[in-house]
Scaffold this active site. Sequence first.
Site, PDB file in Angstrom:
ATOM      1  N   ALA A  48     -11.236  13.946  18.299  1.00  0.00           N
ATOM      2  CA  ALA A  48     -10.049  13.088  18.328  1.00  0.00           C
ATOM      3  C   ALA A  48     -10.361  11.586  18.319  1.00  0.00           C
ATOM      4  O   ALA A  48      -9.788  10.840  17.520  1.00  0.00           O
ATOM      5  CB  ALA A  48      -9.177  13.450  19.532  1.00  0.00           C
ATOM      6  N   ARG A  87      -4.546  15.716  10.271  1.00  0.00           N
ATOM      7  CA  ARG A  87      -4.776  16.581  11.444  1.00  0.00           C
ATOM      8  C   ARG A  87      -3.653  16.287  12.439  1.00  0.00           C
ATOM      9  O   ARG A  87      -3.697  15.268  13.125  1.00  0.00           O
ATOM     10  CB  ARG A  87      -6.134  16.290  12.105  1.00  0.00           C
ATOM     11  CG  ARG A  87      -7.389  16.531  11.274  1.00  0.00           C
ATOM     12  CD  ARG A  87      -7.668  17.990  10.969  1.00  0.00           C
ATOM     13  NE  ARG A  87      -7.803  18.841  12.121  1.00  0.00           N
ATOM     14  CZ  ARG A  87      -8.934  19.036  12.802  1.00  0.00           C
ATOM     15  NH1 ARG A  87     -10.040  18.396  12.449  1.00  0.00           N
ATOM     16  NH2 ARG A  87      -8.972  19.873  13.819  1.00  0.00           N
ATOM     17  N   GLN A 195     -18.763  24.519  16.492  1.00  0.00           N
ATOM     18  CA  GLN A 195     -19.121  23.138  16.840  1.00  0.00           C
ATOM     19  C   GLN A 195     -20.116  23.074  17.987  1.00  0.00           C
ATOM     20  O   GLN A 195     -20.930  22.148  18.050  1.00  0.00           O
ATOM     21  CB  GLN A 195     -17.866  22.341  17.208  1.00  0.00           C
ATOM     22  CG  GLN A 195     -16.916  22.083  16.049  1.00  0.00           C
ATOM     23  CD  GLN A 195     -15.752  23.049  16.057  1.00  0.00           C
ATOM     24  OE1 GLN A 195     -15.906  24.213  16.407  1.00  0.00           O
ATOM     25  NE2 GLN A 195     -14.574  22.577  15.678  1.00  0.00           N
ATOM     26  N   ASP A 236      -7.735  16.742  22.845  1.00  0.00           N
ATOM     27  CA  ASP A 236      -7.158  16.177  21.627  1.00  0.00           C
ATOM     28  C   ASP A 236      -5.796  15.558  21.875  1.00  0.00           C
ATOM     29  O   ASP A 236      -5.371  14.681  21.146  1.00  0.00           O
ATOM     30  CB  ASP A 236      -7.064  17.255  20.549  1.00  0.00           C
ATOM     31  CG  ASP A 236      -8.423  17.585  19.966  1.00  0.00           C
ATOM     32  OD1 ASP A 236      -8.755  17.027  18.915  1.00  0.00           O
ATOM     33  OD2 ASP A 236      -9.167  18.379  20.576  1.00  0.00           O
ATOM     34  N   ASN A 246      -6.676  21.226  23.591  1.00  0.00           N
ATOM     35  CA  ASN A 246      -8.089  21.105  23.229  1.00  0.00           C
ATOM     36  C   ASN A 246      -8.477  22.325  22.403  1.00  0.00           C
ATOM     37  O   ASN A 246      -7.659  23.208  22.138  1.00  0.00           O
ATOM     38  CB  ASN A 246      -8.962  20.981  24.485  1.00  0.00           C
ATOM     39  CG  ASN A 246     -10.376  20.518  24.155  1.00  0.00           C
ATOM     40  OD1 ASN A 246     -10.566  19.556  23.417  1.00  0.00           O
ATOM     41  ND2 ASN A 246     -11.377  21.209  24.663  1.00  0.00           N
ATOM     42  N   LYS A 247      -9.718  22.371  21.989  1.00  0.00           N
ATOM     43  CA  LYS A 247     -10.201  23.438  21.114  1.00  0.00           C
ATOM     44  C   LYS A 247      -9.809  24.814  21.629  1.00  0.00           C
ATOM     45  O   LYS A 247      -9.867  25.068  22.828  1.00  0.00           O
ATOM     46  CB  LYS A 247     -11.721  23.336  20.976  1.00  0.00           C
ATOM     47  CG  LYS A 247     -12.348  24.310  20.005  1.00  0.00           C
ATOM     48  CD  LYS A 247     -11.771  24.156  18.606  1.00  0.00           C
ATOM     49  CE  LYS A 247     -11.962  22.753  18.075  1.00  0.00           C
ATOM     50  NZ  LYS A 247     -11.223  22.522  16.815  1.00  0.00           N
TER      51      LYS A 247
END
Length: 335
Positions: A48, A87, A195, A236, A246-247
């Site tokens: 982010a 995004r 990631q 994020d 978040n992820k």
Amino acid sequence: MEIKSIYVKENYIEVIDQRLLPHKLKKMKLKKLNDVCFAISNMVIRGAPLIGVAASFGFYFGIREYNKISYIDDRIEVIVNKLINTRPTAVNLIWAVNRMKNRYFILRNKYKLETIKNKLKNEANKIYEEDIKMCHKIGLFTNQYIKNKSNILTHCNAGSLATSKYGTALSGIYIAKEKNKDIHIWVNETRPWLQGARLTAWELNKNKVKNTLIVDSAAGSLMRKGKIDLVIVGADRIAANGDVANKIGTYSLSVLAKENNIPFIVAAPTSTVDNTISSGKEIEIEERSEEEIIKINDTYIAQKDQKVLNPVFDITPYENITHIITEKGEFYKND
């Protein structure tokens, strides 16, 4: 710190193509608005804060293509929407683009076009420099919760590759190492883009931080066995009530941490806080291609016609979080 994800040059920015890591370190030049949009939407860059920094330069690149203020006035919303739509979940992107847009309108009636362009370039540079300082401050605050001999779990990548420098979740880890704390990091691989495996483990190794890579589903077992002392993740978007996007997989980790009485820390800059939304229920969750799930590189790991759901983020409620750390210290809901 050996890793930098973005390099600001005179007339362009240069970024690490993160799709190629850890096997190949290659930089990509971004000179135009479309270059930046491609890099963000295609995961050349991610994280982010870094997306926000890159988008600020993308806005400047879009403005500098025009030679009349009237042309810019006609196209500015197209530039803004093109960047924001790359995004939709990461609020830093919206924050940075709106800051650049507002700066343009402040300058518009005061200066000639070339001066406006130069000042917008300076504003993008300022956002880049502020990000470095904010991440370092986040690290200093987060380090206070990291004890010597700690075993820390992290998820996705919220390190140098996700910001201009230092990172958010990893910033405190790097500060702890600088202060000679003996720490070890458990790195969740983080499906489907991996990631953790491709990026976090790579940059931790580059910075000589002890780490062990695990599959995402191993975290609960390690917690139950007492092998994890602390969880630190990035964010994020943070709603006004403290809910965190978040992820995908972050929410599950927060539940496991709460069950096992393990502190769960979210580290993020204040630009990630979105006070325009009251709770995580209002956060748009990006969904990406089914091929990200059924393929790894060029190899299909499931049938080509397999039905897939691929949400990129999830929402962790505030009550599952022990601390939210920003560059200003701890964030409290409705702060």
